[in-house]
Design a protein around this motif. Structure first.
Motif, mmCIF file in Angstrom:
data_model
loop_
_atom_site.group_PDB
_atom_site.id
_atom_site.type_symbol
_atom_site.label_atom_id
_atom_site.label_comp_id
_atom_site.label_asym_id
_atom_site.label_seq_id
_atom_site.Cartn_x
_atom_site.Cartn_y
_atom_site.Cartn_z
ATOM 1 N N ILE A 57 86.128 100.518 53.957
ATOM 2 C CA ILE A 57 87.123 99.972 52.952
ATOM 3 C C ILE A 57 88.618 100.108 53.561
ATOM 4 C CG2 ILE A 57 88.121 99.990 50.801
ATOM 5 C CD1 ILE A 57 85.470 98.606 50.846
ATOM 6 N N ASP A 58 88.608 101.435 53.959
ATOM 7 C CA ASP A 58 89.996 102.019 54.637
ATOM 8 C C ASP A 58 90.527 100.801 55.851
ATOM 9 O OD1 ASP A 58 92.488 103.196 54.798
ATOM 10 O OD2 ASP A 58 91.650 104.584 56.248
ATOM 11 N N LYS A 59 89.291 100.425 56.602
ATOM 12 C CA LYS A 59 89.499 99.673 57.754
ATOM 13 C C LYS A 59 90.052 98.221 57.480
ATOM 14 C CE LYS A 59 86.602 101.806 61.140
ATOM 15 N NZ LYS A 59 85.289 102.063 61.839
ATOM 16 N N VAL A 60 89.141 97.654 56.441
ATOM 17 C CA VAL A 60 89.481 96.248 56.155
ATOM 18 C C VAL A 60 91.001 96.117 55.198
ATOM 19 C CG1 VAL A 60 87.012 95.426 56.145
ATOM 20 C CG2 VAL A 60 88.080 96.308 54.089
ATOM 21 N N THR A 61 91.453 97.296 54.775
ATOM 22 C CA THR A 61 92.605 96.902 53.873
ATOM 23 C C THR A 61 93.877 97.665 54.826
ATOM 24 O OG1 THR A 61 91.991 99.195 52.992
ATOM 25 C CG2 THR A 61 91.355 97.157 51.838
ATOM 26 N N LEU A 97 96.354 96.221 50.404
ATOM 27 C CA LEU A 97 96.295 94.827 50.785
ATOM 28 C C LEU A 97 95.003 94.518 51.587
ATOM 29 C CD1 LEU A 97 99.736 93.452 51.824
ATOM 30 C CD2 LEU A 97 98.385 92.712 49.913
ATOM 31 N N LEU A 98 94.237 93.458 51.006
ATOM 32 C CA LEU A 98 92.927 92.998 52.069
ATOM 33 C C LEU A 98 93.413 92.541 53.301
ATOM 34 C CD1 LEU A 98 90.699 91.855 49.160
ATOM 35 C CD2 LEU A 98 90.507 93.973 50.373
ATOM 36 N N TYR A 99 93.298 93.201 54.497
ATOM 37 C CA TYR A 99 93.839 92.596 55.665
ATOM 38 C C TYR A 99 92.772 91.669 56.438
ATOM 39 C CZ TYR A 99 96.959 92.400 59.592
ATOM 40 O OH TYR A 99 97.925 92.129 60.468
ATOM 41 N N GLY A 100 91.713 92.202 56.658
ATOM 42 C CA GLY A 100 90.616 91.556 57.572
ATOM 43 C C GLY A 100 90.965 91.769 58.904
ATOM 44 N N GLY A 101 90.554 90.716 59.703
ATOM 45 C CA GLY A 101 90.762 90.548 61.158
ATOM 46 C C GLY A 101 89.413 91.111 61.789
ATOM 47 N N CYS A 120 82.060 90.364 48.745
ATOM 48 C CA CYS A 120 82.786 89.934 47.509
ATOM 49 C C CYS A 120 83.894 90.204 48.023
ATOM 50 C CB CYS A 120 82.564 91.597 46.596
ATOM 51 S SG CYS A 120 80.954 91.528 45.832
ATOM 52 N N LEU A 121 84.494 90.952 49.102
ATOM 53 C CA LEU A 121 85.853 91.050 49.397
ATOM 54 C C LEU A 121 86.322 89.943 50.354
ATOM 55 C CD1 LEU A 121 86.164 94.857 49.641
ATOM 56 C CD2 LEU A 121 87.142 93.514 47.763
ATOM 57 N N ALA A 122 85.521 89.618 51.371
ATOM 58 C CA ALA A 122 85.585 88.842 52.722
ATOM 59 C C ALA A 122 86.491 87.432 52.264
ATOM 60 C CB ALA A 122 84.758 88.419 53.310
ATOM 61 N N PRO A 123 86.222 86.943 51.222
ATOM 62 C CA PRO A 123 87.001 85.492 51.032
ATOM 63 C C PRO A 123 88.428 85.794 50.707
ATOM 64 C CG PRO A 123 85.112 85.423 49.615
ATOM 65 C CD PRO A 123 85.240 86.801 50.500
#
Length: 328
Positions: free
Chosen positions: A10-14, A34-38, A59-62
Motif C-alpha cells: 500500500i505504501d508503494k502504490v500511494t 494520494l493513490l499514485y500508481g505507475g 478496488c484501488l487501481a481504477p
C-alpha cells in the motif's frame, strides 16, 4: 509477516502515506496519501497467496493518478485466498461492467508458484477512470458454457489430464460446451514447490461469470490428494456456485458493492446469491466510511425458478470522482 508485506505494498502504490506500528505490533496508525500508481514491483509474503494482495489492488487501481502496472511475486494458487486465475476470469469482466475497460486491463501469469515456497510471478495492469458508470445487473441469464484451467507444476503432466477427465465426468451431464485447458509449466516458470489444482468458470448468455477452484495440499502438509477427487470436488463446487447464483459470484460480491457505492449519483442494482460473511462485514464498513445504506430485497427460489435464495442489492452512488487523474 503477510500483513506487513501488505502495508509495504500500500505504501508503494500511494504517495505521502504515513504508517506507524507500535513496538509490539498490536496497533497501527495509518494516514492515507494520494493513490499514485505507475510501474511497480512487489514481493508478496509466501504465507498468503497473491490473490490476497490483488483483491485490494482491484478496488484501488481504477482511482490512481497514473495507470497501475505492477509485478507481484509469490504464491499464485493456494487453498485460502482466491487464486489469480479466478480473479482474472471473474473480477476483470466485473470491472468492465462499470466502465473500467481497455486493452490495458489485464492479469498475466508469467510463472506459477505453489505453497509453501511460492516462486510465482504475475503482471497486473489497470487503466484509470474519472468516474464509474452505474449498473443495472439483475438478470444472470442461463449458463451457456463452462471453461477452466487445470494446472500442474513440478508433478507429472498427466495429473492435469486426470483432473480434466473426472471434472468432465460430472459436468457433461448438464452441458455440452465444456473446455478445460491443461496448463503444465516447466523449468523456471513452475515456481519452487510441487502442486496441482483446477479453476472452473461458468459463463451465462448475459455475461455473468461464476467460478470455483481447488488446489492440492501444500508439500509436507496434510494427506496427498488424488487428482480425480480434486477434479470431481471442483466440479461440484462449481455446481454449488451456480445453485447460489446471482450476477456476481461469492468471491467478488464485495468488489461489486464497492464499485456501486463509488458510482455516479444514480441507482445501481445487482442481484447476488446468498451474502457471504465477508460481504456482510464489508457492508458495515461501507456504512461507516461512506454513510451509505443498501436496500436489500430477498428473492425466494419460487420467484426466480432457480437455485438458492437471491438478494437484490440497490443503492445510489456517492458520486465519487477521481480528482488525481491527470488530464491530457
Amino acid at each position: 509477516d503477510f500483513e506487513a508485506s501488505f502495508i509495504r505494498l500500500i505504501d508503494k502504490v500511494t504517495n505521502g502515506s504515513r504508517i506507524e506500528i507500535n513496538q509490539t505490533g498490536t496497533t497501527l496508525y495509518y494516514q492515507p496519501g494520494l493513490l499514485y500508481g505507475g510501474s511497480l514491483e512487489h514481493d508478496c509474503s509466501p504465507s498468503r497467496s497473491i490473490g490476497y494482495y490483488l483483491e485490494s489492488l482491484l478496488c484501488l487501481a481504477p482511482f490512481m493518478k497514473h495507470p497501475l502496472k505492477i509485478v507481484l511475486r509469490g504464491v499464485t494458487n493456494d487453498q485460502v485466498d482466491p487464486s489469480v486465475d479466478v480473479l482474472k476470469a471473474t473480477a476483470l469482466p466485473l470491472l468492465r461492467k462499470f466502465g473500467i475497460d481497455g486493452e490495458s486491463l489485464d492479469i498475466k501469469i508469467n510463472r506459477r508458484g505453489m505453497p509453501p515456497k511460492g516462486g510465482g510471478e504475475i503482471l497486473f495492469a489497470c487503466p484509470v477512470r474519472k468516474v464509474l458508470q452505474p449498473v443495472q445487473f439483475t438478470d444472470p441469464g442461463k449458463i451457456k458454457r463452462i471453461r477452466g484451467t487445470a494446472y500442474s507444476v513440478r508433478v507429472s503432466p498427466q495429473m492435469a489430464n486426470r483432473m480434466v477427465e473426472s471434472a468432465r465426468g460430472i459436468l457433461n451431464k448438464f452441458l455440452p460446451d465444456i473446455y478445460i485447458y491443461t496448463d503444465h509449466m516447466k523449468g523456471v516458470s513452475s515456481g519452487k514447490s510441487p502442486g496441482f489444482g483446477m479453476c472452473l468458470t461458468a459463463e451465462t448468455i448475459n455475461g455473468t461469470v461464476l467460478s470455483a477452484e481447488l488446489a492440492s495440499n501444500p508439500q509436507g502438509q496434510g494427506a496427498a490428494v488424488l487428482p480425480e477427487e480434486l477434479g470431481q470436488n471442483c466440479a461440484k463446487l462449481l455446481l454449488e456456485e451456480v445453485y447460489r447464483g446471482g450476477c456476481v459470484d461469492s468471491t467478488n460480491q464485495s468488489l461489486a458493492l464497492l464499485l456501486m457505492t463509488l458510482g455516479q449519483r444514480d441507482v445501481s442494482k445487482v442481484l447476488l446469491g446468498p451474502l457471504s460473511p465477508y460481504t456482510i462485514e464489508f457492508l458495515r464498513h461501507l456504512r461507516s466510511f461512506f454513510q451509505i445504506m443498501f436496500k436489500i430485497e430477498t428473492k425466494t427460489p419460487e420467484e426466480e425458478h432457480m437455485g438458492g435464495e437471491k438478494v437484490l442489492m440497490t443503492c445510489v452512488g456517492i458520486g465519487f470522482c477521481n480528482l488525481s487523474k491527470t488530464i491530457r
